[in-house]
Design a protein around this motif. Structure first.
Motif, PDB file in Angstrom:
ATOM      1  N   LEU A  26       0.804  -1.222   0.000  1.00 47.86           N
ATOM      2  CA  LEU A  26       0.000   0.000   0.000  1.00 47.86           C
ATOM      3  C   LEU A  26       0.841   1.279   0.000  1.00 47.86           C
ATOM      4  O   LEU A  26       0.572   2.180  -0.798  1.00 47.86           O
ATOM      5  N   PRO A  27       1.857   1.396   0.860  1.00 45.56           N
ATOM      6  CA  PRO A  27       2.648   2.643   0.805  1.00 45.56           C
ATOM      7  C   PRO A  27       3.334   2.861  -0.532  1.00 45.56           C
ATOM      8  O   PRO A  27       3.532   4.001  -0.958  1.00 45.56           O
ATOM      9  N   LEU A  28       3.684   1.771  -1.216  1.00 45.52           N
ATOM     10  CA  LEU A  28       4.356   1.903  -2.502  1.00 45.52           C
ATOM     11  C   LEU A  28       3.428   2.464  -3.571  1.00 45.52           C
ATOM     12  O   LEU A  28       3.880   3.096  -4.528  1.00 45.52           O
ATOM     13  N   LEU A  29       2.124   2.224  -3.403  1.00 45.89           N
ATOM     14  CA  LEU A  29       1.168   2.604  -4.449  1.00 45.89           C
ATOM     15  C   LEU A  29       0.455   3.924  -4.173  1.00 45.89           C
ATOM     16  O   LEU A  29      -0.332   4.377  -5.000  1.00 45.89           O
ATOM     17  N   VAL A  30       0.733   4.536  -3.013  1.00 42.55           N
ATOM     18  CA  VAL A  30      -0.004   5.747  -2.655  1.00 42.55           C
ATOM     19  C   VAL A  30       0.223   6.862  -3.665  1.00 42.55           C
ATOM     20  O   VAL A  30      -0.724   7.460  -4.199  1.00 42.55           O
ATOM     21  N   VAL A  31       1.486   7.178  -3.960  1.00 44.06           N
ATOM     22  CA  VAL A  31       1.771   8.291  -4.871  1.00 44.06           C
ATOM     23  C   VAL A  31       1.249   8.024  -6.279  1.00 44.06           C
ATOM     24  O   VAL A  31       0.576   8.876  -6.872  1.00 44.06           O
ATOM     25  N   PRO A  32       1.511   6.826  -6.872  1.00 43.15           N
ATOM     26  CA  PRO A  32       0.919   6.568  -8.192  1.00 43.15           C
ATOM     27  C   PRO A  32      -0.606   6.616  -8.189  1.00 43.15           C
ATOM     28  O   PRO A  32      -1.223   7.085  -9.142  1.00 43.15           O
ATOM     29  N   ALA A  33      -1.231   6.140  -7.088  1.00 42.13           N
ATOM     30  CA  ALA A  33      -2.694   6.161  -7.019  1.00 42.13           C
ATOM     31  C   ALA A  33      -3.221   7.588  -6.985  1.00 42.13           C
ATOM     32  O   ALA A  33      -4.241   7.900  -7.613  1.00 42.13           O
ATOM     33  N   LEU A  34      -2.537   8.463  -6.243  1.00 41.39           N
ATOM     34  CA  LEU A  34      -2.960   9.859  -6.186  1.00 41.39           C
ATOM     35  C   LEU A  34      -2.824  10.529  -7.546  1.00 41.39           C
ATOM     36  O   LEU A  34      -3.533  11.489  -7.851  1.00 41.39           O
ATOM     37  N   TRP A 154       4.382  13.226 -13.615  1.00 43.63           N
ATOM     38  CA  TRP A 154       5.590  12.397 -13.667  1.00 43.63           C
ATOM     39  C   TRP A 154       5.573  11.309 -12.604  1.00 43.63           C
ATOM     40  O   TRP A 154       6.244  10.268 -12.752  1.00 43.63           O
ATOM     41  N   GLU A 155       4.780  11.515 -11.539  1.00 45.91           N
ATOM     42  CA  GLU A 155       4.736  10.519 -10.474  1.00 45.91           C
ATOM     43  C   GLU A 155       4.248   9.171 -10.972  1.00 45.91           C
ATOM     44  O   GLU A 155       4.539   8.132 -10.380  1.00 45.91           O
ATOM     45  N   ALA A 156       3.465   9.182 -12.101  1.00 42.97           N
ATOM     46  CA  ALA A 156       2.965   7.915 -12.641  1.00 42.97           C
ATOM     47  C   ALA A 156       4.106   7.010 -13.090  1.00 42.97           C
ATOM     48  O   ALA A 156       3.949   5.784 -13.163  1.00 42.97           O
ATOM     49  N   LEU A 157       5.263   7.595 -13.383  1.00 44.62           N
ATOM     50  CA  LEU A 157       6.419   6.792 -13.788  1.00 44.62           C
ATOM     51  C   LEU A 157       6.887   5.874 -12.662  1.00 44.62           C
ATOM     52  O   LEU A 157       7.593   4.886 -12.909  1.00 44.62           O
ATOM     53  N   LEU A 158       6.512   6.210 -11.423  1.00 43.86           N
ATOM     54  CA  LEU A 158       6.887   5.353 -10.299  1.00 43.86           C
ATOM     55  C   LEU A 158       6.275   3.965 -10.416  1.00 43.86           C
ATOM     56  O   LEU A 158       6.767   3.004  -9.807  1.00 43.86           O
ATOM     57  N   LEU A 159       5.188   3.851 -11.184  1.00 45.66           N
ATOM     58  CA  LEU A 159       4.554   2.546 -11.346  1.00 45.66           C
ATOM     59  C   LEU A 159       5.434   1.566 -12.118  1.00 45.66           C
ATOM     60  O   LEU A 159       5.315   0.352 -11.955  1.00 45.66           O
ATOM     61  N   LEU A 163       5.329  -1.980 -10.269  1.00 42.26           N
ATOM     62  CA  LEU A 163       4.419  -3.043 -10.706  1.00 42.26           C
ATOM     63  C   LEU A 163       5.064  -4.428 -10.683  1.00 42.26           C
ATOM     64  O   LEU A 163       4.453  -5.384 -10.194  1.00 42.26           O
ATOM     65  N   PRO A 164       6.307  -4.590 -11.212  1.00 41.75           N
ATOM     66  CA  PRO A 164       6.914  -5.925 -11.113  1.00 41.75           C
ATOM     67  C   PRO A 164       7.073  -6.403  -9.674  1.00 41.75           C
ATOM     68  O   PRO A 164       6.910  -7.588  -9.389  1.00 41.75           O
ATOM     69  N   LEU A 165       7.381  -5.476  -8.760  1.00 47.69           N
ATOM     70  CA  LEU A 165       7.525  -5.845  -7.353  1.00 47.69           C
ATOM     71  C   LEU A 165       6.204  -6.318  -6.770  1.00 47.69           C
ATOM     72  O   LEU A 165       6.143  -7.339  -6.070  1.00 47.69           O
ATOM     73  N   VAL A 166       5.119  -5.602  -7.076  1.00 53.50           N
ATOM     74  CA  VAL A 166       3.803  -5.986  -6.571  1.00 53.50           C
ATOM     75  C   VAL A 166       3.386  -7.340  -7.144  1.00 53.50           C
ATOM     76  O   VAL A 166       2.877  -8.213  -6.430  1.00 53.50           O
ATOM     77  N   VAL A 167       3.619  -7.517  -8.448  1.00 52.63           N
ATOM     78  CA  VAL A 167       3.286  -8.807  -9.080  1.00 52.63           C
ATOM     79  C   VAL A 167       4.083  -9.928  -8.435  1.00 52.63           C
ATOM     80  O   VAL A 167       3.563 -11.018  -8.165  1.00 52.63           O
ATOM     81  N   PHE A 168       5.363  -9.673  -8.160  1.00 47.58           N
ATOM     82  CA  PHE A 168       6.213 -10.691  -7.537  1.00 47.58           C
ATOM     83  C   PHE A 168       5.679 -11.080  -6.164  1.00 47.58           C
ATOM     84  O   PHE A 168       5.598 -12.263  -5.822  1.00 47.58           O
ATOM     85  N   LEU A 169       5.298 -10.086  -5.363  1.00 53.39           N
ATOM     86  CA  LEU A 169       4.816 -10.373  -4.010  1.00 53.39           C
ATOM     87  C   LEU A 169       3.527 -11.183  -4.020  1.00 53.39           C
ATOM     88  O   LEU A 169       3.281 -11.992  -3.127  1.00 53.39           O
ATOM     89  N   TYR A 170       2.671 -10.939  -5.031  1.00 54.33           N
ATOM     90  CA  TYR A 170       1.371 -11.624  -5.077  1.00 54.33           C
ATOM     91  C   TYR A 170       1.378 -12.873  -5.957  1.00 54.33           C
ATOM     92  O   TYR A 170       0.372 -13.573  -6.040  1.00 54.33           O
ATOM     93  N   SER A 171       2.483 -13.163  -6.615  1.00 59.33           N
ATOM     94  CA  SER A 171       2.527 -14.335  -7.492  1.00 59.33           C
ATOM     95  C   SER A 171       2.951 -15.606  -6.763  1.00 59.33           C
ATOM     96  O   SER A 171       2.963 -16.680  -7.360  1.00 59.33           O
TER      97      SER A 171
END
Length: 276
Positions: A26-34, A154-159, A163-171
Motif C-alpha cells: 500500500l505505501p508503494l502505491l499511494v503516490v501513483p494512485a494519487l 511524472w509521479e505515474a512513472l513510479l509505477l 508493478l513488477p515488485l507488486v506482481v512478484f509479491l502476489y505471485s
C-alpha cells in the motif's frame, strides 16, 4: 526423457503474511494512485441535485447549499497549502488573489471561475459555468466537469518499477528442483543453477538460514545470499522453501555453497557421486 521434479520442503504460510504483504504494498502505491486516480475517475467533478452542488476530488468533497452567493470572475491560483496541483487537477486549499480558497479546478489561471461565498471561498471551474448555475438554481440534476481533464504527472512513472515488485509479491514465487539426467537443476524466480551428479559435494546440515544479505526472504521462498552457521565461511546461496528446516542439503560447486530444502534431503544427498 523429461526432467523429474524433486519435492521441495516449503514452510507453511503464516496467517499474518497477507496483512504484512498488504502493508508493504500500500505505501508503494499511494503516490501513483494519487496521480492516476483523478484521471481514471474523471475528477474533479461537480454534481448538482436538489438545489445543492457537490464538488468532489479524490480525497475531499464539499457541498454548496442552495442560495449561496456566487461571483463569476477570473481567479489566479498561488501556492498550494494542502492538496494536489497536477496537470488538469488542482484541488485543495490554495492561496489565491482572493486569499485562501478551497479549490476544485483544472488549474485554469485567469479564466472565468465560479467563486462561492463559503468559508473559505470555494472555487469551481466547470467547462460550462452558465449551464451549471442554471441547473443549480432550477433544482435540476446534472453532472459537470472542468474543461481540461486530469492528466498523469511524472509521479505515474513510479509505477514502472513498482508493478513488477507488486506482481512478484502476489505471485507466490517458488523454488523448483529438477533431476535432468545426471544433473540437478535448481530454479528460482531469477536464476537457474545446474549441479552435475559427479563432482558436486553434498552434505547435510541442521543449521537454519541466518540473516539475508542479498536477495529475497518471503514465507516459503528464500533466494540469494544468506548468513548461516552451517559452513565456516558463514555465507550460502539459498534456494530454499524454508529458513528453518529440520534438515537441509548443502551443495558445493564452483567455489560456492548452496542451501537447499528438499523434502527428502538424505536421499538427494546420496544421489550425488563424490568426485574421485
Amino acid at each position: 526423457m523429461s526432467p523429474v521434479d524433486v519435492a521441495v520442503h516449503t514452510e507453511a504460510i503464516p496467517r499474518w503474511w497477507p496483512w504484512a504483504r498488504l502493508a508493504l504494498v500500500l505505501p508503494l502505491l499511494v503516490v501513483p494512485a494519487l496521480t492516476l486516480g483523478p484521471v481514471l475517475l474523471g475528477l474533479p467533478a461537480y454534481h448538482v441535485q436538489g438545489g445543492q452542488i457537490t464538488a468532489r476530488s479524490l480525497g475531499a468533497r464539499t457541498v454548496i447549499p442552495a442560495g449561496t452567493p456566487v461571483e463569476r470572475r477570473p481567479v489566479t491560483l498561488g501556492r498550494k497549502s494542502v492538496g494536489s496541483a497536477l496537470p488538469g487537477y488542482a484541488v485543495g486549499l490554495f492561496r489565491t488573489d482572493l486569499g485562501r480558497a478551497q479549490v476544485f479546478s483544472d488549474g485554469s489561471q485567469g479564466a472565468a471561475a465560479l467563486v462561492f461565498a463559503t468559508r473559505p471561498p470555494t472555487v469551481l471551474t466547470p467547462a460550462d459555468p452558465d449551464a451549471l448555475l442554471r441547473a443549480w438554481r432550477a433544482g435540476e440534476t446534472a453532472a459537470f466537469r472542468p474543461a481540461q481533464p486530469a492528466r498523469p504527472g511524472w509521479e505515474a512513472l513510479l509505477l514502472l518499477p513498482l508493478l513488477p515488485l507488486v506482481v512478484f509479491l502476489y505471485s507466490r514465487p517458488r523454488v523448483r528442483y529438477l533431476l535432468d539426467g545426471d544433473t540437478l537443476v535448481v530454479k528460482t524466480a531469477g536464476s537457474t543453477t545446474r549441479f552435475p551428479r559427479t563432482g558436486t559435494r553434498a552434505t547435510l546440515t541442521t543449521a537454519p538460514l541466518g540473516l539475508r544479505l542479498f536477495g529475497t526472504a518471503l514465507p516459503g521462498y528464500y533466494s540469494g545470499t544468506f548468513g548461516t552457521g552451517a559452513i565456516p565461511g558463514g555465507r550460502v546461496q539459498a534456494a530454499a522453501g524454508s529458513n528453518r528446516p529440520a534438515q537441509a542439503l548443502l551443495l558445493e560447486a564452483g567455489g560456492r555453497t548452496f542451501y537447499l530444502t528438499p523434502q527428502d534431503p538424505e536421499t538427494l544427498a546420496a544421489w550425488f557421486t563424490p568426485a574421485p
